[in-house]
Scaffold this motif. Sequence first.
Motif, PDB file in Angstrom:
ATOM      1  N   UNK A   1      11.224  -5.522   2.765  1.00 16.75           N
ATOM      2  CA  UNK A   1      10.647  -6.635   2.051  1.00 16.75           C
ATOM      3  C   UNK A   1      10.494  -6.783   0.265  1.00 16.75           C
ATOM      4  N   UNK A   2      10.631  -7.870  -0.285  1.00 18.71           N
ATOM      5  CA  UNK A   2      10.302  -8.458  -1.581  1.00 18.71           C
ATOM      6  C   UNK A   2       8.558  -8.494  -1.473  1.00 18.71           C
ATOM      7  N   UNK A   3       8.471  -7.208  -2.287  1.00 18.84           N
ATOM      8  CA  UNK A   3       6.639  -7.947  -3.040  1.00 18.84           C
ATOM      9  C   UNK A   3       7.236  -7.418  -4.431  1.00 18.84           C
ATOM     10  N   UNK A   4       5.466  -8.373  -4.608  1.00 16.29           N
ATOM     11  CA  UNK A   4       5.490  -8.966  -6.113  1.00 16.29           C
ATOM     12  C   UNK A   4       3.920  -8.482  -6.517  1.00 16.29           C
ATOM     13  N   UNK A   5       3.440  -7.653  -5.763  1.00 16.94           N
ATOM     14  CA  UNK A   5       2.269  -6.989  -5.644  1.00 16.94           C
ATOM     15  C   UNK A   5       2.301  -5.772  -5.071  1.00 16.94           C
ATOM     16  N   UNK A   6       1.856  -4.382  -6.562  1.00 15.17           N
ATOM     17  CA  UNK A   6       1.790  -3.614  -6.101  1.00 15.17           C
ATOM     18  C   UNK A   6       1.168  -2.669  -4.297  1.00 15.17           C
ATOM     19  N   UNK A   7       1.340  -3.690  -3.632  1.00 18.11           N
ATOM     20  CA  UNK A   7       0.388  -3.261  -2.269  1.00 18.11           C
ATOM     21  C   UNK A   7       0.017  -2.133  -1.711  1.00 18.11           C
TER      22      UNK A   7
ATOM     23  N   UNK B   1      -4.912   3.050  -5.807  1.00 19.34           N
ATOM     24  CA  UNK B   1      -6.268   2.694  -6.505  1.00 19.34           C
ATOM     25  C   UNK B   1      -5.870   3.986  -7.811  1.00 19.34           C
ATOM     26  N   UNK B   2      -5.500   5.112  -7.302  1.00 15.80           N
ATOM     27  CA  UNK B   2      -5.295   5.787  -7.837  1.00 15.80           C
ATOM     28  C   UNK B   2      -4.113   6.395  -8.734  1.00 15.80           C
ATOM     29  N   UNK B   3      -3.912   7.526  -9.034  1.00 19.74           N
ATOM     30  CA  UNK B   3      -2.096   7.988  -9.158  1.00 19.74           C
ATOM     31  C   UNK B   3      -2.208   8.962  -7.666  1.00 19.74           C
ATOM     32  N   UNK B   4      -1.192   8.393  -6.892  1.00 19.11           N
ATOM     33  CA  UNK B   4      -0.553   9.327  -5.870  1.00 19.11           C
ATOM     34  C   UNK B   4      -0.369  10.232  -6.599  1.00 19.11           C
ATOM     35  N   UNK B   5      -0.496  11.502  -5.917  1.00 22.58           N
ATOM     36  CA  UNK B   5       0.217  12.460  -5.541  1.00 22.58           C
ATOM     37  C   UNK B   5       1.339  12.634  -5.856  1.00 22.58           C
ATOM     38  N   UNK B   6       2.563  13.483  -5.898  1.00 24.33           N
ATOM     39  CA  UNK B   6       3.509  13.045  -5.442  1.00 24.33           C
ATOM     40  C   UNK B   6       3.915  14.548  -4.232  1.00 24.33           C
TER      41      UNK B   6
ATOM     42  N   UNK C   1      -4.555  22.672   3.407  1.00 18.71           N
ATOM     43  CA  UNK C   1      -5.893  22.057   2.496  1.00 18.71           C
ATOM     44  C   UNK C   1      -5.898  21.079   1.128  1.00 18.71           C
ATOM     45  N   UNK C   2      -3.901  20.755   1.150  1.00 19.62           N
ATOM     46  CA  UNK C   2      -3.951  19.916   0.415  1.00 19.62           C
ATOM     47  C   UNK C   2      -3.634  18.737   0.940  1.00 19.62           C
ATOM     48  N   UNK C   3      -3.740  18.739   2.088  1.00 18.60           N
ATOM     49  CA  UNK C   3      -4.321  17.395   2.558  1.00 18.60           C
ATOM     50  C   UNK C   3      -4.582  15.797   2.145  1.00 18.60           C
ATOM     51  N   UNK C   4      -6.016  15.869   2.200  1.00 16.87           N
ATOM     52  CA  UNK C   4      -6.829  15.647   1.528  1.00 16.87           C
ATOM     53  C   UNK C   4      -6.640  14.997   0.069  1.00 16.87           C
ATOM     54  N   UNK C   5      -5.949  15.399  -0.754  1.00 21.35           N
ATOM     55  CA  UNK C   5      -5.843  15.326  -1.302  1.00 21.35           C
ATOM     56  C   UNK C   5      -5.339  13.918  -1.769  1.00 21.35           C
ATOM     57  N   UNK C   6      -4.384  13.573  -0.754  1.00 19.11           N
ATOM     58  CA  UNK C   6      -3.420  12.657   0.044  1.00 19.11           C
ATOM     59  C   UNK C   6      -4.551  11.279  -0.174  1.00 19.11           C
ATOM     60  N   UNK C   7      -5.635  11.442   0.460  1.00 20.97           N
ATOM     61  CA  UNK C   7      -6.334  10.703   1.096  1.00 20.97           C
ATOM     62  C   UNK C   7      -6.964   9.622   0.088  1.00 20.97           C
ATOM     63  N   UNK C   8      -6.731   8.633   0.226  1.00 21.66           N
ATOM     64  CA  UNK C   8      -7.687   7.389  -0.778  1.00 21.66           C
ATOM     65  C   UNK C   8      -8.366   6.761   0.405  1.00 21.66           C
ATOM     66  N   UNK C   9      -9.460   5.807   0.317  1.00 20.06           N
ATOM     67  CA  UNK C   9     -10.745   5.344   0.686  1.00 20.06           C
ATOM     68  C   UNK C   9     -10.120   3.777   1.037  1.00 20.06           C
ATOM     69  N   UNK C  10      -9.363   3.331  -0.490  1.00 18.08           N
ATOM     70  CA  UNK C  10      -9.368   2.522  -0.602  1.00 18.08           C
ATOM     71  C   UNK C  10      -8.526   1.896  -1.915  1.00 18.08           C
ATOM     72  N   UNK C  11      -7.061   1.347  -1.713  1.00 15.74           N
ATOM     73  CA  UNK C  11      -6.514   0.431  -2.849  1.00 15.74           C
ATOM     74  C   UNK C  11      -7.302  -0.942  -3.560  1.00 15.74           C
ATOM     75  N   UNK C  12      -6.060  -0.625  -4.335  1.00 14.74           N
ATOM     76  CA  UNK C  12      -7.231  -2.356  -4.963  1.00 14.74           C
ATOM     77  C   UNK C  12      -6.822  -3.318  -4.209  1.00 14.74           C
TER      78      UNK C  12
END
Length: 267
Positions: free
Chosen positions: A133-139, A143-148, A50-61
């Motif tokens: 990788x070395x990334x300069x943006x939080x790719x 978009x929302x705070x991710x679950x632990x 039941x908790x799986x879908x809570x990790x899903x986000x339709x789109x980040x930034x």
Amino acid sequence: MRSLLSVLAAVVAVGVLSGCSTAENAAPPRQATAPTSTQQARATGDLNLAEYERYRQSANNYGKSGLFFQSPSGMFHCAIFDQPMTNYEVPIQAACMGREAATPQGEDACAKREVGNSPIPAAGVGASGSLFLCVTEPVFYGKQDALVLPYGSTLIGNGISCASSETDISCSDNFSGEYFSISRESTELSSSRATTAVPSVLGERPGTARNTLTAAGFQVKIVGGENRGKNGGQCMVATQQPAAGTNAPANSVVTLETEEIGAAAPC
């Protein structure tokens, strides 16, 4: 006799339950499209279905959908994407990033920048390999705070398994076997490639930037105009990906976005 029958019935029941558990824990096949239910991708370990879908986000930034999570320490943020990121030499299906991540053996640390955000160490994996990788943006953030993702748990989706432990976060491609593990103490990749530091071409004219990068052994993709913008200003390189100082494989693509100088507008 009644006692013997009761014992036999209990043994049969245990065998049936064990069979169900084995089927449930089998790795799911890679999906051609994004999983839409817990039957196609799921969380195991400390997590229930039941908790799986809570990790899903339709789109980040950055317009990427998938499963987003962070380590219990908050040190690492990770993603399992529905569709691979293809702007790197290795198409990335899953990745983790964290400022305190160790540099893999044979790789140079992310170079610090005097201006702007300093590159953040990250590791990614896909069907064809893994990459530092070395990334300069939080790719790789949601978009929302991710679950632990709790210690001892594994999140499975899109043919990728990401496991959280007290020593590291590890993600692997369930079909090719490619993987990475990332932590403060060490970062490991399943495959290593000869890499070259990407030169900085920020603020340069597109033609000059292309020549610089081509001479360093990279391919170049320019997004935007290359001459003058709508207001008559010269087009200059505003962003580059991978960032300057990143160690990228030879012949990989460096994407440049241009902006009209003095207008802060795309060319």
